[in-house]
Design an enzyme around this catalytic site. Structure first.
Site, PDB file in Angstrom:
ATOM      1  CB  SER A  36       2.130   1.645  -0.517  1.00 42.65           C
ATOM      2  OG  SER A  36       2.640   0.819  -1.721  1.00 42.65           O
ATOM      3  CB  SER A 105      -1.769   0.986  -5.649  1.00 43.14           C
ATOM      4  OG  SER A 105      -0.456   0.181  -5.806  1.00 43.14           O
ATOM      5  CG  PHE A 106      -1.129  -0.190   0.365  1.00 46.81           C
ATOM      6  CD1 PHE A 106      -0.723  -1.165   1.298  1.00 46.81           C
ATOM      7  CD2 PHE A 106      -1.747   0.974   1.204  1.00 46.81           C
ATOM      8  CE1 PHE A 106      -1.125  -1.251   2.650  1.00 46.81           C
ATOM      9  CE2 PHE A 106      -1.815   1.066   2.499  1.00 46.81           C
ATOM     10  CZ  PHE A 106      -1.533  -0.328   3.154  1.00 46.81           C
TER      11      PHE A 106
END
Length: 277
Positions: A36, A105-106
């Protein structure tokens, strides 16, 4: 380095969201979900590894709703449910039933969401520098989500991502900055994670009991020097997921796929092949 033309793949409509994606290779499907960071696209995130994985698998890598070249119409509500529905709609449109997923991650948080809401379709998961569990917002992630466009701010963000600062060039900062100021991009980004930001970490988390019910094989990968998502997330996920493996890279930040490209590809390829047996 990715340019705008590299980042553009094929565009299809998913529930009113024009969705840009890359589709390379043949065979078992590997879905790649980006992080993100500001100015991110699927290609910017995965450009070094898509061609490698495409030698053995069919790789599909979309720009998720609100990122890159997948900008929804005004009024789109950004949350875990709408992102998850966008991904499932994308898979349905491409008539992809079974798949493995690599989430950064995101994107790791969204991979966990897929594995816990449509488990019959997910063959295996790779979680790289992953969110999706409870943790205290880091200064690094707060800075990433709070990005205000300038080349200097982008350079500072990229320095947070990488352990090896030589990978953060002025050219990379310029390209990511220019990507972040395309029409509509910053407006979408600012709408996703406004302050106070701990609530968005919490919203992306899947509860521990639900994670512990994941039955597919999981590979958890994390950089020991990650300043964005705490490395302690990795052993937490390892403890929770029954069929998990864990690999920590030393002298590596949030960009495992970039800072440890060859080792990352070999590790993940072996896992994906073994999990299919």
């Amino acid at each position: 380095m990715a340019t705008g033309s590299d980042e553009l793949g094929t565009t299809i409509d998913i529930g009113g969201v024009p969705t840009n994606y890359h589709d390379q290779g043949e065979g078992r499907v590997v879905l790649m979900l980006h992080g993100s960071g500001p100015g991110v696209t699927a290609w910017a995130n995965w450009r070094l590894v898509i061609p490698e994985f495409a030698k053995d698998f069919r790789v599909v890598a979309p720009d998720l709703a609100g990122f890159g070249y997948s900008l929804p119409p005004n009024g789109f509500e950004y949350n875990v449910e709408t992102w998850r529905d966008h991904i499932v709609g994308f898979l349905d449109r491409l008539e992809i039933d079974k798949f493995s997923v690599i989430g950064n991650s995101f994107g790791g948080a969204m991979a966990l969401r897929l594995a816990t809401t449509i488990p019959d379709r997910v063959e295996s998961i790779v979680l790289m520098g992953s969110g999706g569990v409870d943790f205290t917002l880091t200064e690094g992630l707060d800075a990433v989500w709070g990005y205000e466009p300038s080349i200097e701010a982008m350079r500072e963000i990229l320095d947070i991502f990488a352990y090896d600062r030589t990978r953060v060039t002025d050219e990379l900062a310029r390209l990511r900055y220019e990507a972040s100021i395309r029409p509509g991009v910053q407006e979408a980004y600012a709408a996703m994670f406004p302050a106070p930001r701990q609530r968005w970490v919490d919203a992306l988390a899947v509860d521990n009991e639900t994670i512990s019910e994941i039955t597919c094989p999981a590979l958890i990968v994390h950089g020991r020097e990650d300043l964005v998502v705490p490395p302690s997330n990795a052993p937490k996920l390892f403890e929770l997921i029954p069929r998990a493996q864990l690999h920590m890279f030393g002298q590596c930040g949030h960009w495992t796929q970039i800072e440890q490209t060859e080792r990352f590809v070999n590790l993940v390829r072996d896992f994906l092949q073994e999990s299919a047996d």
